[in-house]
Design an enzyme around this catalytic site. Structure first.
Site, PDB file in Angstrom:
ATOM      1  N   CYS A 171       0.848  -1.191   0.000  1.00 39.28           N
ATOM      2  CA  CYS A 171       0.000   0.000   0.000  1.00 39.28           C
ATOM      3  C   CYS A 171       0.885   1.243   0.000  1.00 39.28           C
ATOM      4  CB  CYS A 171      -0.901  -0.010   1.230  1.00 39.28           C
ATOM      5  SG  CYS A 171      -1.923   1.469   1.393  1.00 39.28           S
ATOM      6  N   CYS A 188       0.337   3.215   3.606  1.00 37.72           N
ATOM      7  CA  CYS A 188       0.798   2.727   4.910  1.00 37.72           C
ATOM      8  C   CYS A 188       1.875   1.651   4.844  1.00 37.72           C
ATOM      9  CB  CYS A 188      -0.388   2.215   5.720  1.00 37.72           C
ATOM     10  SG  CYS A 188      -1.092   0.668   5.103  1.00 37.72           S
ATOM     11  N   CYS A 212      -7.401  -1.092   1.399  1.00 36.91           N
ATOM     12  CA  CYS A 212      -6.387  -1.558   2.345  1.00 36.91           C
ATOM     13  C   CYS A 212      -7.044  -1.674   3.719  1.00 36.91           C
ATOM     14  CB  CYS A 212      -5.224  -0.573   2.387  1.00 36.91           C
ATOM     15  SG  CYS A 212      -3.979  -0.979   3.634  1.00 36.91           S
ATOM     16  N   CYS A 249      -5.288   1.058   6.380  1.00 35.35           N
ATOM     17  CA  CYS A 249      -5.437   2.525   6.312  1.00 35.35           C
ATOM     18  C   CYS A 249      -6.654   2.961   5.512  1.00 35.35           C
ATOM     19  CB  CYS A 249      -4.181   3.166   5.745  1.00 35.35           C
ATOM     20  SG  CYS A 249      -3.916   2.834   3.985  1.00 35.35           S
ATOM     21  N   CYS A 296      -8.327  -5.841  -9.639  1.00 35.00           N
ATOM     22  CA  CYS A 296      -7.937  -4.806 -10.593  1.00 35.00           C
ATOM     23  C   CYS A 296      -7.531  -3.579  -9.776  1.00 35.00           C
ATOM     24  CB  CYS A 296      -9.127  -4.514 -11.497  1.00 35.00           C
ATOM     25  SG  CYS A 296      -8.794  -3.357 -12.811  1.00 35.00           S
TER      26      CYS A 296
END
Length: 136
Positions: free
Chosen positions: A52, A55, A101, A104, A124
């Site tokens: 991510c 984070c 995510c 976060c 995707c």
């Protein structure tokens, strides 16, 4: 920075704006989508982990990435079921499953049940929501 699912990342809008590029902010914090075939990772072939951008949470392994022909990075499985959360997205006159995510709450993209992969899933993902860490 490694965190657990039980240790969520919280930041103010100003904190996110100072950490991210305008495009990363638009996609991850405002739920935007990058144009197909424009992101850094749509055709990326490296061996490692996609994390991510907000984070640093590990999200997708490169050996689960495949060419879906869509112009976005596509994966058939996340690194673990707890890393990604799903929510129903009814925007733009469609019903889709959004992926975020789990640490976060950043918007990653969408997951579809239309791929010829072992899971039948196609995560995707917007390149702007990812950071790649090479295995070496």
């Amino acid at each position: 920075m490694d965190r657990t699912i039980d240790d969520p990342v919280e930041a103010s809008e100003n904190d996110w704006r100072s950490k991210l590029t305008p495009e990363q902010f638009r996609i991850t914090r405002e739920g935007g989508t990058e144009r197909a075939f424009t992101g850094a990772y749509w055709n990326h072939k490296g061996d490692g982990m996609y994390r991510c951008i907000c984070c640093g949470a590990e999200l997708f392994r490169s050996d689960r990435k495949f060419d879906s022909g869509t112009g976005w990075p596509s994966f058939w499985e996340g690194v673990n079921p707890e890393a990604i959360r799903t929510i129903q997205d009814v925007s733009h006159g469609m019903v889709r499953t959004e992926i975020r995510c789990a640490k976060c709450d950043s918007h990653l993209g969408h997951v579809f049940q239309d791929s010829p992969t072992p899971t039948g899933l196609r995560y995707c993902v917007n390149s702007a929501s990812l950071d790649f860490k090479d295995k070496t």
